[in-house]
Each structure stands twice: as structure tokens, then as C-alpha cells.
Design a protein around this motif. Structure first.
Motif, PDB file in Angstrom:
ATOM      1  N   ARG A   1       0.794  -1.229   0.000  1.00 55.99           N
ATOM      2  CA  ARG A   1       0.000   0.000   0.000  1.00 55.99           C
ATOM      3  C   ARG A   1       0.828   1.282   0.000  1.00 55.99           C
ATOM      4  N   THR A   2       2.064   1.199   0.479  1.00 57.45           N
ATOM      5  CA  THR A   2       2.853   2.410   0.697  1.00 57.45           C
ATOM      6  C   THR A   2       4.268   2.265   0.162  1.00 57.45           C
TER       7      THR A   2
ATOM      8  N   TRP B   1      10.014   9.659   3.348  1.00 55.15           N
ATOM      9  CA  TRP B   1       8.698  10.076   2.866  1.00 55.15           C
ATOM     10  C   TRP B   1       7.844   8.840   2.620  1.00 55.15           C
ATOM     11  N   THR B   2       6.534   8.982   2.804  1.00 54.19           N
ATOM     12  CA  THR B   2       5.606   7.909   2.466  1.00 54.19           C
ATOM     13  C   THR B   2       4.694   8.382   1.332  1.00 54.19           C
ATOM     14  N   ILE B   3       4.463   7.479   0.391  1.00 54.61           N
ATOM     15  CA  ILE B   3       3.625   7.775  -0.772  1.00 54.61           C
ATOM     16  C   ILE B   3       2.592   6.671  -0.933  1.00 54.61           C
ATOM     17  N   ASP B   4       1.338   7.058  -1.092  1.00 53.81           N
ATOM     18  CA  ASP B   4       0.267   6.097  -1.298  1.00 53.81           C
ATOM     19  C   ASP B   4       0.462   5.421  -2.660  1.00 53.81           C
TER      20      ASP B   4
ATOM     21  N   THR C   1      -2.783   6.149  -5.104  1.00 54.98           N
ATOM     22  CA  THR C   1      -3.071   7.503  -5.569  1.00 54.98           C
ATOM     23  C   THR C   1      -1.831   8.283  -6.002  1.00 54.98           C
TER      24      THR C   1
ATOM     25  N   ARG D   1       0.172   9.888  -4.050  1.00 54.80           N
ATOM     26  CA  ARG D   1       0.192  11.122  -3.275  1.00 54.80           C
ATOM     27  C   ARG D   1       1.041  10.954  -2.028  1.00 54.80           C
ATOM     28  N   ARG D   2       1.708  12.024  -1.655  1.00 52.40           N
ATOM     29  CA  ARG D   2       2.508  12.039  -0.444  1.00 52.40           C
ATOM     30  C   ARG D   2       1.591  11.942   0.762  1.00 52.40           C
ATOM     31  N   THR D   3       1.902  11.025   1.700  1.00 58.86           N
ATOM     32  CA  THR D   3       1.027  10.830   2.850  1.00 58.86           C
ATOM     33  C   THR D   3       1.694  11.156   4.173  1.00 58.86           C
ATOM     34  N   GLY D   4       3.003  11.366   4.167  1.00 55.43           N
ATOM     35  CA  GLY D   4       3.658  11.689   5.423  1.00 55.43           C
ATOM     36  C   GLY D   4       5.170  11.705   5.321  1.00 55.43           C
TER      37      GLY D   4
END
Length: 308
Positions: free
Chosen positions: A169-170, A182-185, A188, A190-193
Motif C-alpha cells: 500500500r505504501t 517520505w511515504t507515498i500512497d 493515488t 500522493r505524499r502521505t507523510g
């Protein structure tokens, strides 16, 4: 264990049980990483400056004649085993080649600077590539061999290693300038955290039980353990006297994390049970993309041992 020395242009072979050097041989100019082939039958030494790949037979330890490949900073393989994916960092390209013959198939001129590390989605339909010198992450369609997305992490970012979470998922992206991950979905894009880890966050390795992500903090001589369940740093192991932990891998039994000491001329053997430094082995001036071999898995996606 195969340790490319980017300074002396050779590969050091270490025995994991005895911690002793069992071989050393010359390759081309500036070897960066040692990469298992998709079918696990060959290890490829990426000679960045002499533009070639040197094959190693992991069954015998013998090495063969170099194969000419332009600018092979890093090397990956598509999940179906058809193509080798060359990260031509200087040329700002991602090149697709026949995985068996290494003959060129197509090239993607990327809209960023310094493509160098990557990982594939769980389905293998796309992969993310980090661009170190422009702070971007690209999404590239595997079958279409084209860029389908671009994401700027931060204008000061220097993204390094890329790793997909065990649940698919990440994506995790180490950032040497921002000192964390960095975490990316994955769905999507998209940057998530962002997870702060330590100075010079660089290499990413999944524990054998898939519970934590080992993050090497090259600028401060530490390894952070990021929990996949919580997304937080569980604990941090600090190398006695500091160091420069860079690239490597986990032993087949999961008990030892092997890392090159990029600027200290050593290889670190670290206990995954308690973070204790088991051994520090002198190898040369510039150890880089260390490959721990063999590894459990059916096929290799490249780098120093991303197996599925």
C-alpha cells in the motif's frame, strides 16, 4: 557477500560465517552496486564509469567478460523477467534492455535529474524512481515504458532508496537532505507523510519478518527501525564511534543486517535482535552497493537484492 569498491575498482568477497575475505578481483571503473539477475543465476557488477556490467556466477564465484551497457549506476528487472531496467543517472534516462542479452529495447528520457533507485508496485504494473538531484519521484508504467506521473517531494530533497511496504500500500522514499523517509500512497501516488529518522537517510531494508523497515542514516552512523504497523521509529541503533552505513541487505536467516560503511572503508555486521555491532570488517576505501547472497525469493527485481 559481494562488496563493490567504487574507489579501488574491484569487488571484495566476504564469507558471512567467518567474516573473512575469500576473494578480491578487479572489475571496471567505479563499480556501484552488485545486483542479482531476475532468474537469480547471475550477479551483475554495475561499473558506472566504464559503462559495463560484469557477470558473476554465484555458484562458483567466478566472474566473466564485461557486457557494454551505457551508464549503469543501478539495475532493476521487470517482474515478468523480460527487461533489465538501467538507471542511467548521468544521462537522465531509464533504459530498458533485454534481460538475457542486455541488448537495448527502448529508453525513457526522464523529466528530472539523477534517477537512481526504484521499486515496483505489488502488481508490477508500475514502478517509482527517485531522482536525487531534483527532489522528484517518478511513476513509470512497466508495460508502456513511459512516465505517467511526477511528484516533487521537497525543493531541497535528495531522494535515495525506494521500498514498497509488505502490504503493497505504501512506498517509502529515503531522503538524504531531509533526514528521514517520505511515504507515498501506492494507489493515488500522493505524499502521505514524513518520518524523521536521522542525518543522511539513505538505504531501506525490510526485516525478514516484515515488521520493520531498517533505515540507514549515513550522515550520523545510525540505523532507525520504522514500524510498518505504526509508521513511527521504534528504536535507533547507533554504531559505536559513528560510521557511514549505506547499502546492503539482511542475511537469509534474518539475524544479521549487513551494510557497507561508504566513507569508512568497512562492512558492518549488525545483529537484528538487539542492534549490536557483531563485526566491523576492513575492505577498502569506497565500499558501496553490497549484495548479500543468496536470499529467499523466487525472482529478483534488482538493486542489491529486492526479491519477490
Amino acid at each position: 557477500m559481494y562488496v563493490p569498491d567504487s574507489t579501488s575498482d574491484d569487488v571484495v568477497v566476504l564469507d558471512q560465517k567467518t567474516f573473512k575475505q575469500v576473494a578480491r578481483f578487479k572489475v571496471g571503473r567505479r563499480p556501484q552496486h552488485v545486483v542479482p539477475s531476475w532468474d537469480l543465476k547471475t550477479l551483475w557488477v554495475n561499473d558506472n564509469d566504464s559503462n559495463d556490467l560484469v557477470p558473476i556466477d554465484p555458484r562458483t564465484g567466478g566472474h566473466g567478460r564485461p557486457v557494454q551497457v551505457d551508464d549503469p549506476y543501478n539495475l532493476y528487472f521487470t517482474p515478468d523477467g523480460r527487461y533489465a531496467v538501467v538507471m542511467a543517472e548521468r544521462a537522465q534516462r531509464v533504459d530498458f534492455r533485454d534481460a538475457r542479452t542486455m541488448r537495448p529495447v527502448s529508453s525513457v528520457k526522464v523529466p528530472c535529474r539523477g534517477p537512481n533507485h526504484a521499486d515496483f508496485s505489488a502488481a508490477g504494473d508500475f514502478f517509482l524512481t527517485a531522482c536525487e538531484f531534483s527532489g522528484d519521484v517518478l511513476r513509470i508504467d512497466t508495460a508502456g515504458r513511459r512516465v505517467t506521473g511526477s511528484l516533487l517531494l521537497d525543493r531541497h530533497a535528495q531522494p535515495q532508496d525506494v521500498k514498497l511496504s509488505p502490504d503493497g500500500r505504501t512506498f517509502y522514499i529515503a531522503d538524504m537532505a531531509s533526514n528521514g523517509v517520505w511515504t507515498i500512497d501506492a494507489r493515488t501516488f500522493r505524499r502521505t507523510g514524513f518520518v524523521p529518522t536521522g542525518k543522511g537517510a539513505h538505504g531501506l531494508y525490510v526485516s525478514r519478518d516484515s515488521r520493520v523497515l531498517y533505515v540507514t542514516n549515513r550522515g550520523e552512523g545510525s540505523i532507525s527501525l520504522v514500524s510498518f504497523a505504526t509508521g513511527r521509529v521504534e528504536r535507533t541503533w547507533r554504531l559505536p564511534g559513528g560510521g557511514s552505513p549505506d547499502m546492503g541487505g539482511v542475511s537469509a536467516d534474518g539475524r544479521v543486517l549487513w551494510l557497507s560503511g561508504r566513507y569508512d572503508g568497512v562492512v558492518y555486521a549488525i545483529s537484528t535482535i538487539d542492534g549490536r555491532l557483531i563485526r566491523k570488517i576492513r575492505v577498502g576505501e569506497g565500499p558501496h552497493g553490497l549484495c548479500v547472497y543468496p536470499q529467499p525469493g523466487r525472482y529478483s527485481l534488482g538493486h542489491t537484492g529486492v526479491l519477490r
